[in-house]
Design a protein around this motif. Structure first.
Motif, PDB file in Angstrom:
ATOM      1  N   TYR A 229       0.851  -1.185   0.000  1.00 20.63           N
ATOM      2  CA  TYR A 229       0.000   0.000   0.000  1.00 20.63           C
ATOM      3  C   TYR A 229       0.894   1.244   0.000  1.00 20.63           C
ATOM      4  N   SER A 230       0.734   2.073  -1.017  1.00 23.86           N
ATOM      5  CA  SER A 230       1.493   3.312  -1.121  1.00 23.86           C
ATOM      6  C   SER A 230       0.750   4.443  -0.405  1.00 23.86           C
ATOM      7  N   PRO A 231       1.364   5.608  -0.261  1.00 28.38           N
ATOM      8  CA  PRO A 231       0.598   6.772   0.201  1.00 28.38           C
ATOM      9  C   PRO A 231      -0.573   7.049  -0.738  1.00 28.38           C
ATOM     10  N   ASN A 232      -1.595   7.701  -0.217  1.00 27.34           N
ATOM     11  CA  ASN A 232      -2.773   7.977  -1.039  1.00 27.34           C
ATOM     12  C   ASN A 232      -2.439   8.986  -2.141  1.00 27.34           C
ATOM     13  N   THR A 233      -3.369   9.166  -3.053  1.00 28.50           N
ATOM     14  CA  THR A 233      -3.155  10.032  -4.214  1.00 28.50           C
ATOM     15  C   THR A 233      -4.086  11.243  -4.190  1.00 28.50           C
ATOM     16  N   SER A 234      -4.371  11.746  -3.001  1.00 28.17           N
ATOM     17  CA  SER A 234      -5.314  12.857  -2.884  1.00 28.17           C
ATOM     18  C   SER A 234      -4.832  14.111  -3.600  1.00 28.17           C
ATOM     19  N   SER A 235      -3.528  14.233  -3.814  1.00 30.69           N
ATOM     20  CA  SER A 235      -2.991  15.423  -4.484  1.00 30.69           C
ATOM     21  C   SER A 235      -2.942  15.279  -6.001  1.00 30.69           C
ATOM     22  N   TYR A 236      -3.302  14.127  -6.529  1.00 29.06           N
ATOM     23  CA  TYR A 236      -3.180  13.901  -7.969  1.00 29.06           C
ATOM     24  C   TYR A 236      -4.268  14.662  -8.731  1.00 29.06           C
ATOM     25  N   SER A 237      -3.896  15.189  -9.882  1.00 30.76           N
ATOM     26  CA  SER A 237      -4.838  15.951 -10.707  1.00 30.76           C
ATOM     27  C   SER A 237      -5.284  15.205 -11.947  1.00 30.76           C
ATOM     28  N   ALA A 238      -4.624  14.102 -12.300  1.00 25.20           N
ATOM     29  CA  ALA A 238      -4.947  13.373 -13.523  1.00 25.20           C
ATOM     30  C   ALA A 238      -6.284  12.654 -13.410  1.00 25.20           C
ATOM     31  N   ALA A 239      -6.919  12.400 -14.562  1.00 25.64           N
ATOM     32  CA  ALA A 239      -8.114  11.568 -14.600  1.00 25.64           C
ATOM     33  C   ALA A 239      -7.709  10.139 -14.264  1.00 25.64           C
ATOM     34  N   TYR A 240      -8.464   9.510 -13.377  1.00 26.61           N
ATOM     35  CA  TYR A 240      -8.115   8.154 -12.934  1.00 26.61           C
ATOM     36  C   TYR A 240      -8.658   7.135 -13.933  1.00 26.61           C
ATOM     37  N   PRO A 241      -7.875   6.108 -14.316  1.00 27.37           N
ATOM     38  CA  PRO A 241      -6.463   5.909 -13.972  1.00 27.37           C
ATOM     39  C   PRO A 241      -5.492   6.262 -15.094  1.00 27.37           C
ATOM     40  N   TYR A 242      -6.012   6.618 -16.297  1.00 27.14           N
ATOM     41  CA  TYR A 242      -5.136   6.735 -17.467  1.00 27.14           C
ATOM     42  C   TYR A 242      -4.708   8.165 -17.787  1.00 27.14           C
TER      43      TYR A 242
END
Length: 532
Positions: A229-242
């Motif tokens: 389990y990695s850290p969460n991706t709450s800061s990501y701006s990309a459309a999930y997942p591609y």
């Protein structure tokens, strides 16, 4: 089917990875009858006239479609799908078909102009995993950014800290007992991006999997796993997942997450391969902060069973799925036996191997879902699709408790995920419930780990057990590190200054203390693990 004047009855039993019937699955015999499986997951028909090459297709909207072809006589000839088992009684043939819920992500190879066009569209979403032609294999497509070159990997030794004092000027791996191990990832296994069926994704439908090559001609009796389990991706701006980000040099943000941990920055896969561990690495890619069913033991067990079914379908639970990197143009981008022209016909494949031992690992805030898995078993999303319903009296909780053997705490950020006291109280019953469970714990001082020598929590006595096989420290000027260890427990505590940066030529390279600690810890835990 009629062979001469003999009628053959074909019964198809459709089941999921838990062995439970899949009611309503559609069964089609190409060129013959079709119908829906009943409540027991069964469909039967007398097949006449005989097809030259019998083929059966089984579909259900929540599962991946399966198709099986026989080389000739349905009763005697080999077939080409490892998720199909055959039983023959006279002229009655029963095919048991296991339907899984994970399949390879779609892939697409785009040139620079095509990627630029995608970046100008809303969402910046190519709706597939991007591919490229790695320089080593110009005629082979691979997942973008997977160089598939030899990695000269620094590998931690069991005692980790040198016996003699390290030099005052030492930095990076020079402060640790290690050796150099060359690893060719492309020659030793296969990487897959997997997804759940889109209508049933429930927010969690992308999983990174690395499957090591196996030498056994027959499927293993069980598969061992590292679930990370990695850290969460709450800061990501990309459309999930591609989705793509970064105008200057576009990349798929969520896929880059899996690549950096497993392959080219943290070297997790290389560390296991360097140890010759036959362990499947599984990393779910979270969307934001919601891990969905994977925050429970039942959901984690179901995920690993789904991965096992996928790998069995790929013939990667034995040596049958081992091929040279250049064997076909898509060999390095998740080759899928459902689409490859060359089928694997065998007289029998055996059942899907059960989940064997599992090490659950978490880095930084990724320790939060690890703690949730320790705390809760039942899923809330629906056990039929995301869990492990009881079958024939089998206690799924007991199965999971037996499988969950190791916990790797890789600089878990406990102050931000409930605090250290709560974690230690959770840890004690998990560790003491089974005399074979193992804890490997690695922390930089910035995560304020308690000192096992002075902290009053009773868990430390349980962890020490009968004593220590190793208690060593290093104290060069201005920094320190200490390891305490026995067969079932490792505690590594290091000052931030001890692991903060190092020579850029080291692989994996040292960065800030927090992002360096899991690179050391995973390497060390991989060397000590009882799995694989």
């Amino acid at each position: 089917m009629t062979l001469g004047d003999v009628a053959v009855t074909c019964t198809v039993r459709v089941q999921d990875v838990n062995g439970r019937p899949v009611a309503g699955a559609q069964v089609v015999v190409l060129g013959g009858p079709s119908g829906a499986a009943d409540a027991a997951g069964r469909w039967s028909a007398a097949l006449t006239p005989p097809p030259a090459i019998p083929q059966v297709v089984v579909t259900h909207p929540a599962y991946v479609q399966e198709r099986v072809a026989f080389a000739g006589d349905l009763r005697t000839e080999p077939w080409d799908n490892a998720l199909v088992q055959r039983a023959v009684a006279g002229d009655d043939v029963t095919l048991t078909v296991t339907l899984g819920r994970l399949d390879t992500c779609p892939v697409v190879e785009l040139n620079a102009e095509q990627i630029k066009a995608v970046m100008q569209q809303p969402g910046r979403d190519p709706h597939a995993a991007l591919l490229w032609r790695p320089p080593k294999y110009p005629n082979v497509r691979a997942y973008t950014g997977h160089w598939n070159d030899q990695l000269d990997c620094y590998v931690a030794e069991a005692d980790l800290l040198p016996e003699k004092p390290v030099a005052a000027e030492a930095r990076g791996w020079a402060q640790f007992h290690h050796h150099l191990e060359p690893v060719r990832v492309d020659a030793l296994g296969r990487f897959y991006w997997l997804r759940y069926p889109a209508p049933q994704a429930d927010g969690m439908h992308t999983v990174a999997v690395f499957s090591p090559n196996l030498g056994s001609p027959d499927p293993l009796s069980q598969l061992d796993f590292v679930l990370f389990y990695s850290p969460n991706t709450s800061s990501y701006s990309a459309a999930y997942p591609y989705g793509l980000v970064n105008d200057a040099s576009p990349f798929q943000q969520y896929f880059d997450l899996g690549k950096k941990y497993l392959l080219d920055e943290f070297y997790f896969v290389a560390q296991l391969l360097a140890r010759k561990k036959r362990v499947v690495t599984v990393m779910p890619i979270v969307h934001g902060t919601d891990w969905g069913p994977l925050t429970t033991g039942e959901g984690a067990l179901r995920l690993l069973r789904e991965v096992a079914a996928f790998l069995h379908r790929q013939c990667r639970t034995s040596a049958a799925g081992v091929r040279p990197p250049g064997d076909n143009p898509d060999e390095l981008c998740g080759p899928n036996l459902r689409t490859l022209a060359r089928a694997v016909f065998r007289p029998g494949f055996g059942p899907v191997p059960p989940v064997g031992g599992v090490a659950v690992a978490g880095f930084s805030t990724g320790i939060d879902p690890v703690k949730q898995v320790m705390r809760a078993f039942p899923v809330a999303q629906g056990t039929a699709l995301w869990g492990v319903p009881s079958l024939d009296g089998t206690d799924a909780l007991r199965v999971w408790n037996t499988a969950f053997r190791e916990l790797w705490d890789l600089d878990g950020f406990h102050p931000d995920t409930g605090g250290w006291p709560g974690y230690l109280k959770l840890l004690r019953p998990w560790f003491t419930a089974d005399g074979t469970r193992i804890l490997r714990s690695y922390h930089s001082s910035g995560r304020v780990p308690p000192d096992p020598d002075t902290d009053p929590d009773p868990v430390w006595k349980d962890l020490r057990g009968a004593g220590l096989t190793l208690d060593r420290r290093q104290t060069p000027p201005g920094r320190w590190a200490r390891i305490k260890q026995n067969e079932r427990w490792t505690s590594v505590r290091m000052s931030d200054s001890y692991v903060d940066y190092g020579p850029g030529s080291d692989r994996p390279v040292f960065l800030d203390a927090h992002h360096t600690t899991p690179r050391i810890g995973f390497s060390h835990a991989a060397g000590l693990t009882k799995l694989g």
